[in-house]
Design an enzyme around this catalytic site. Structure first.
Site, PDB file in Angstrom:
ATOM      1  N   ALA A   1       0.841  -1.196   0.000  1.00 32.30           N
ATOM      2  CA  ALA A   1       0.000   0.000   0.000  1.00 32.30           C
ATOM      3  C   ALA A   1       0.872   1.240   0.000  1.00 32.30           C
ATOM      4  O   ALA A   1       1.929   1.267   0.634  1.00 32.30           O
ATOM      5  CB  ALA A   1      -0.919   0.024   1.214  1.00 32.30           C
ATOM      6  N   ASP A   2       0.425   2.248  -0.726  1.00 29.76           N
ATOM      7  CA  ASP A   2       1.077   3.550  -0.690  1.00 29.76           C
ATOM      8  C   ASP A   2       0.319   4.533   0.195  1.00 29.76           C
ATOM      9  O   ASP A   2       0.889   5.492   0.688  1.00 29.76           O
ATOM     10  CB  ASP A   2       1.212   4.113  -2.103  1.00 29.76           C
ATOM     11  CG  ASP A   2       2.310   3.420  -2.879  1.00 29.76           C
ATOM     12  OD1 ASP A   2       3.406   4.000  -2.973  1.00 29.76           O
ATOM     13  OD2 ASP A   2       2.092   2.302  -3.361  1.00 29.76           O
ATOM     14  N   ARG A   3      -0.967   4.272   0.378  1.00 31.55           N
ATOM     15  CA  ARG A   3      -1.764   5.080   1.309  1.00 31.55           C
ATOM     16  C   ARG A   3      -3.030   4.311   1.664  1.00 31.55           C
ATOM     17  O   ARG A   3      -3.754   3.846   0.781  1.00 31.55           O
ATOM     18  CB  ARG A   3      -2.123   6.443   0.704  1.00 31.55           C
ATOM     19  CG  ARG A   3      -2.795   7.402   1.687  1.00 31.55           C
ATOM     20  CD  ARG A   3      -3.183   8.712   0.991  1.00 31.55           C
ATOM     21  NE  ARG A   3      -2.030   9.442   0.504  1.00 31.55           N
ATOM     22  CZ  ARG A   3      -1.563  10.574   1.032  1.00 31.55           C
ATOM     23  NH1 ARG A   3      -2.146  11.086   2.099  1.00 31.55           N
ATOM     24  NH2 ARG A   3      -0.527  11.188   0.508  1.00 31.55           N
TER      25      ARG A   3
END
Length: 416
Positions: free
Chosen positions: A279-281
């Site tokens: 995940a990046d955010r």
């Protein structure tokens, strides 16, 4: 600096001499070369060009680049004095290099928070430097420790899930992009869970009635992080895997989960039981921004979990858990839903061309070439990320021993 020895160390920081080098991931898997990061501008370019990538890794490189720049400044004897305002401006600039990944912004905002006790006109000195240095070192060390915890927690979740399903025999895991040592300080997030699971659940050492037999990394177009980087790590670790294109996922899962169908040119038929992504955010409701193609994987898993196929005798084989793996620093409680996430768009040429070394008949690496694969001048849409709705996510695994799952209303509670 170049080396012919393969390594999974994406970031090299010399704590004594305050030197930072990063593994140029654009050259992998055919060449292993480190490039120096001497200041914030170098870090901006390396992050923007994706010579370093992965949300945790770019945060660490960003923080270390600030340490290096301030250290170099303090060694200079000229009269060009830098103020707190100068440094804050540089931090704001560096944040813009990859806007979707929250880890970078979080790290640099933490440094900005350290600076708030000073006036904007104050000159940067040793005290400020030491605070930034201590923060960056802690960020790196904690990321490595947390990645190992993510691996352990993910392994436990996998064991508990398969035990509850009364599953027996071999199983496979699918993943996308690269979420291993090359995307973090080490071990990895989603790939860290895979690494921990393989170490504990090989056929010859598993204490359970099931074992991890195979990994399927998706190619991950258009930047091919799965093909270039994840296969590099899996091969290095000697974890059995087969590379697939992004558009083969549904067919592969269906084939592997049906006892009556035999895979073509695949020497095993362990069903895909888990799709594990990074995940990046991750926002407050659990919506998750990750590499483009992640949303697609979640819809495929949902199809097999809810489709009429589950009325067959192989229904258990078709139950697929969709897992998001990330440190808690990736959770953004200030953003309510995925609709509010800014999605970075990449240049058109990344989709219309392929870049790589020329290989001769013997496989020897030659010069790097750019090859066109699309009609020149066409319209291109090239988002780097997509958002997977929380409804399609089964669990979120962090360094916290408590794995986040949804309540009876289908909602996550991600309060840290």
């Amino acid at each position: 600096m170049s080396t012919t020895t393969r390594t999974l160390q994406a970031i090299k920081f010399d704590r004594d001499n305050i030197k930072l080098e990063i593994l140029d991931q654009l050259l992998l898997p055919y060449s292993t070369s480190y490039i120096p990061i001497n200041n914030i501008e170098d870090a901006f370019k390396a992050i923007k060009l994706m010579q370093v990538r992965g949300a945790p890794a770019i945060a660490i490189v960003g923080a270390f680049s600030v340490v290096v720049e301030v250290s170099n400044y303090l060694k200079q004897s000229d009269s060009n004095q830098k103020t707190i305002k100068n440094l804050n401006d540089s931090l704001n600039y560096l944040i813009t290099s990859r806007p979707t990944a929250v880890n970078l912004a979080n790290a640099l905002n933490d440094i900005k928070q350290l600076l708030q006790k000073y006036n904007e006109t104050d000159i940067i000195g040793e005290k400020i430097y030491q605070q930034i240095y201590d923060y960056a070192i802690t960020l790196y060390d904690e990321d490595l420790a947390n990645n190992k915890k993510i691996g352990e927690n993910g392994l436990k979740y996998i064991i508990d899930t398969l035990t509850e399903q009364n599953f027996k025999g071999p199983f496979s895991i699918m993943t996308i992009c690269n979420t291993g040592s090359l995307a973090t300080s080490g071990h990895g997030t989603a790939l860290g869970i895979i690494r921990s699971t393989y170490q504990a659940l090989q056929k010859n050492n598993s204490k359970q009635d099931f074992w991890l037999d195979h990994i399927y990394p998706c190619e991950t177009r258009p930047y091919n992080q799965g093909a270039k980087l994840t296969t590099y790590e899996l091969d290095y670790e000697q974890i059995p895997f087969t590379l697939i294109c992004d558009n083969m996922v549904s067919s592969l899962i269906n084939t592997l989960s049906d006892d009556n169908k035999k895979p073509i040119k695949i020497d095993q038929s362990a069903p895909v039981k888990f799709i594990i992504v990074g995940a990046d955010r991750i926002v407050e409701n659990g919506d998750t921004a990750n590499k483009i193609g992640t949303f697609q994987l979640s819809t495929i898993a949902n199809f097999f979990n809810t489709n009429r196929f589950n009325t067959t005798a192989t229904a258990t084989n078709k139950q697929i858990k969709f897992i998001v793996a990330a440190p808690k620093t990736t959770i953004d409680l200030n953003t309510k839903t995925g609709d509010d996430i800014v999605i970075e768009e990449r240049p058109a040429n990344e989709l219309t061309t392929l870049v790589g070394p020329l290989l001769n008949e013997s496989g020897k690496v030659g010069e790097k070439l750019t090859v066109g694969i699309a009609t020149p001048g066409i319209s291109v849409w090239n988002p780097a990320f997509d958002v997977t709705p929380h409804e399609l996510i089964d669990s979120i695994v962090t360094e916290d021993p408590h794995v986040f799952t949804k309540d009876k209303n289908g909602e996550f509670n991600l309060i840290k």
